[in-house]
Design an enzyme around this catalytic site. Structure first.
Site, mmCIF file in Angstrom:
data_model
loop_
_atom_site.group_PDB
_atom_site.id
_atom_site.type_symbol
_atom_site.label_atom_id
_atom_site.label_comp_id
_atom_site.label_asym_id
_atom_site.label_seq_id
_atom_site.Cartn_x
_atom_site.Cartn_y
_atom_site.Cartn_z
ATOM 1 N N THR A 1 36.435 35.966 28.794
ATOM 2 C CA THR A 1 36.246 37.431 29.169
ATOM 3 C C THR A 1 36.809 37.596 30.582
ATOM 4 O O THR A 1 37.318 38.727 30.644
ATOM 5 C CB THR A 1 34.813 37.889 29.091
ATOM 6 O OG1 THR A 1 34.153 37.616 27.526
ATOM 7 C CG2 THR A 1 34.568 39.217 29.391
ATOM 8 N N TYR A 2 36.365 36.916 31.640
ATOM 9 C CA TYR A 2 36.921 37.070 33.095
ATOM 10 C C TYR A 2 38.431 37.301 32.924
ATOM 11 O O TYR A 2 38.841 38.275 33.580
ATOM 12 C CB TYR A 2 36.129 36.151 33.857
ATOM 13 C CG TYR A 2 36.791 36.539 35.256
ATOM 14 C CD1 TYR A 2 36.650 37.449 36.094
ATOM 15 C CD2 TYR A 2 37.477 35.503 35.710
ATOM 16 C CE1 TYR A 2 37.035 37.403 37.497
ATOM 17 C CE2 TYR A 2 38.303 35.317 37.127
ATOM 18 C CZ TYR A 2 38.149 36.566 37.944
ATOM 19 O OH TYR A 2 38.346 36.909 39.178
#
Length: 243
Positions: free
Chosen positions: A151-152
């Site tokens: 996600t990052y």
């Protein structure tokens, strides 16, 4: 020099970007969720650059209306924002399938939705005035996949793609959007995100935030589309084939 709005101002890179701007004679609007840290930073900046003005905006970027809160606070101050530095963000490691169902959406909100909303709110004023500078802190993660940090890395890829597109759209209007792609930085970011066990954030791989900030700020002032600093050889190799 005009005012710069800096998000995530009390973090390692945000702090030094604030000092870099006042060092060049500019005023700053510091945005963060930590009121006490903002007050401490404001006092430091006033001592370092007594001729520059400092305003503080305390906002939690996980709030749905965070960008609107920032914009309203700036409108109340009455300063035109000619430098927008989208620096706020956080990371987190772990397998995507087991990570918190609440934490990842919050990361998307802080890392992508708020910067995009701030651009929507502040760009019309820049367009009307015919000038402006934007620095989107995307990080090297934008350029390649990030297992255990899916996600990052995805949020940073979005921010980089948005900035690169806007550079072309806004250049004829007198506005430059710089996508900042630093490698690991020696701040508390990796520890806070529990990322120190990953190769990308291994201890000893980071660059001093003062160096990173100076390079990024100079690139923004020159209107560069992308600024890269502190990437190890394997990062550059992994980035081959990515925009």
């Amino acid at each position: 020099m005009a005012a710069a709005l800096i998000t995530g101002a009390t973090g390692g890179l945000g702090r030094v970007l604030a000092f870099e701007h006042v060092r060049h004679g500019g005023d700053v609007i510091l945005v963060d969720c930590h009121a006490a840290k903002l007050q401490a930073l404001s006092a430091e900046l006033r001592r370092a650059a007594p001729g520059q003005q400092v305003e503080l905006v305390v906002v939690d970027f996980t709030a749905a209306d965070a960008a609107q809160q920032v914009f309203a606070a700036v409108q109340a101050v009455g300063w035109p924002v000619d430098y927008l530095i989208n620096n706020a963000g956080f990371g987190g490691g772990g397998a995507f399938v087991t990570r918190s169902a609440a934490r990842d959406p919050a990361m998307v909100q802080v890392n992508t939705a708020v910067p995009m909303a701030l651009l929507k709110l502040f760009l019309p004023g820049m367009v009307a005035r015919g000038h402006g500078r934007i620095l989107n802190v995307a990080f090297a993660a934008a350029w390649f996949p990030g297992p255990e940090q899916a996600t990052y890395f995805t949020t940073k890829a979005y921010l980089a793609a948005l900035g690169n597109a806007l550079w072309y759209e806004l250049k004829p209007l007198g506005i430059r959007v710089t996508t900042f792609l630093p490698g690991p930085i020696e701040t508390g970011f990796a520890q806070a995100g529990q990322l120190t066990q990953t190769r990308l954030f291994a201890p000893g791989t980071g660059v001093a935030p003062q160096i990173v900030a100076r390079v990024g700020y100079a690139g923004m002032m020159r209107g560069k589309r992308q600024v890269i600093v502190g990437m190890a050889w394997w990062m550059r190799w992994a980035a081959q084939g990515y925009p």
